[in-house]
Design an enzyme around this catalytic site. Structure first.
Site, short mmCIF file in Angstrom:
data_model
loop_
_atom_site.label_atom_id
_atom_site.label_comp_id
_atom_site.label_asym_id
_atom_site.label_seq_id
_atom_site.Cartn_x
_atom_site.Cartn_y
_atom_site.Cartn_z
N ASP A 1 -34.16 60.50 -9.98
CA ASP A 1 -32.74 60.12 -9.96
C ASP A 1 -31.94 60.92 -11.00
O ASP A 1 -32.44 61.23 -12.08
CB ASP A 1 -32.65 58.62 -10.28
CG ASP A 1 -31.32 58.00 -9.95
OD1 ASP A 1 -30.59 58.57 -9.12
OD2 ASP A 1 -31.00 56.93 -10.52
N HIS B 1 -20.77 53.71 -12.84
CA HIS B 1 -22.04 53.30 -13.41
C HIS B 1 -21.83 52.08 -14.31
O HIS B 1 -20.83 51.98 -15.03
CB HIS B 1 -22.65 54.42 -14.25
CG HIS B 1 -23.43 55.40 -13.45
ND1 HIS B 1 -24.48 55.04 -12.63
CD2 HIS B 1 -23.34 56.75 -13.34
CE1 HIS B 1 -24.99 56.10 -12.06
NE2 HIS B 1 -24.31 57.16 -12.46
N GLY B 2 -22.80 51.16 -14.26
CA GLY B 2 -22.75 49.99 -15.12
C GLY B 2 -21.87 48.89 -14.55
O GLY B 2 -21.46 48.92 -13.40
N HIS C 1 -24.18 55.36 -5.33
CA HIS C 1 -24.75 55.08 -6.65
C HIS C 1 -23.91 54.00 -7.33
O HIS C 1 -22.81 53.67 -6.88
CB HIS C 1 -24.75 56.34 -7.51
CG HIS C 1 -25.84 57.29 -7.16
ND1 HIS C 1 -26.99 57.42 -7.91
CD2 HIS C 1 -25.96 58.16 -6.12
CE1 HIS C 1 -27.77 58.33 -7.36
NE2 HIS C 1 -27.17 58.79 -6.27
N SER D 1 -24.30 48.24 -8.89
CA SER D 1 -24.21 47.01 -9.70
C SER D 1 -22.75 46.65 -9.95
O SER D 1 -21.92 47.51 -10.21
CB SER D 1 -24.91 47.22 -11.05
OG SER D 1 -26.28 47.47 -10.89
N THR E 1 -28.26 48.68 -13.33
CA THR E 1 -27.79 47.78 -14.39
C THR E 1 -28.09 46.32 -14.08
O THR E 1 -28.56 45.58 -14.95
CB THR E 1 -26.29 47.96 -14.64
OG1 THR E 1 -26.01 49.34 -14.88
CG2 THR E 1 -25.84 47.16 -15.83
#
Length: 288
Positions: free
Chosen positions: A80, A182-183, A212, A215, A237
């Site tokens: 990844d 992200h996160g 991607h 979360s 996450t």
């Protein structure tokens, strides 16, 4: 033997998505595979560069091989967010099934050149290796953010550019930016579902679209993204938080315990519960 590309094409046609889950410890990897086996879903194990440095390339491949023997379900190992051509080649040489070469921070031409090199290298070694490129700028980190993350219009993947990127690189999968981050931030992401649909319409059916940073995205948006053409969704996450929450509870409840695998039990239970929720959300249950 079932190959990753065939599963992704099946997911697209049947309107479900495979779940991609990262691990950095053996017990986490086992929990992922156990959850997938119990719900009869393909298992996609992921390791970032940091996770690969911790686990080891050879060791990660050996874990995959052992679980394939033990569980007898389709299990794939993905490198990844690989940030360099050299690191991607190392994962290919080690025996990974799939490579995510993420050169999205570079210029478009540099991204194309590096991604094309990895696609040629991987497919030259084994045509069944799946190569994923990334286009767009994905903000954030795989953690609970303490501020709002602004996604700018220029961060998004453009459909026409996605078409060119796929044609020039020869990738099997394309990671796109459509409002995902992200996160988990203070505000919920707002996916551009129409953009997903437009990108899907610009690239060949056999090239899978990847989301991607799944979360923290509301369930309704996840379902809409799958209907629009997303075939693979990355979760990190959410499962990190579940694992650590379970571990903290075990440490509090059993303060005198010194046997780590006994303390891990609560963490694994929490992790598997979230994994199963995601697999149900992705509609990937009973697909094998």
């Amino acid at each position: 033997m079932i190959i990753f590309k065939d599963i992704l094409l099946q997911a697209l046609k049947e309107h479900w998505a495979t779940g991609h889950f990262n691990f950095s410890e053996l017990d986490q990897a086992r929990a992922i595979v156990e959850a997938c086996a119990e719900l009869r879903s393909p298992a996609i194990l992921g390791t970032s560069e940091g996770e690969r440095n911790h686990v080891g390339l050879t060791e990660a491949v050996a874990i995959r091989d052992a679980f394939r023997k033990d569980f007898n379900i389709p299990i794939f190992l993905n490198a990844d967010h690989t940030k360099s051509v050299e690191a991607a080649k190392a994962a290919i040489d080690a025996g990974y099934d799939s490579i995510h070469i993420d050169l999205s921070a570079l210029s478009f031409e540099e991204n194309v050149a590096g991604t094309k090199e990895i696609a040629a290298y991987a497919h030259g070694k084994n045509s069944e290796i799946s190569v994923e490129g990334e286009l767009g700028y994905l903000r954030g980190e795989s953690k609970i953010q303490k501020e709002k993350i602004e996604v700018r219009s220029e961060d998004y993947t453009h459909p026409d550019q996605a078409k060119i990127f796929v044609e020039r690189t020869g990738v099997d999968r394309l990671a796109i930016v459509v409002g995902n981050i992200h996160g988990i931030s203070l505000d919920e992401p707002n996916l551009d579902i129409e953009r997903i649909r437009a990108i899907r319409g610009c690239i060949p059916e056999e090239v899978a679209l990847v989301l991607h940073a799944g979360s923290g995205i509301p369930d309704a948006q996840i379902k809409a993204a799958i209907e629009a053409g997303i075939a693979n969704i990355h979760i990190n996450t959410d499962i990190r938080v579940a694992y650590m929450s379970g571990l903290r509870r075990s440490l509090e409840e059993h303060a005198d315990e010194v046997v780590i695998y006994k303390l891990d039990t609560g963490a694994i239970e929490s992790l598997k519960a979230v994994l199963k929720e995601k697999l149900l959300l992705f509609n990937s249950v009973n697909r094998i």
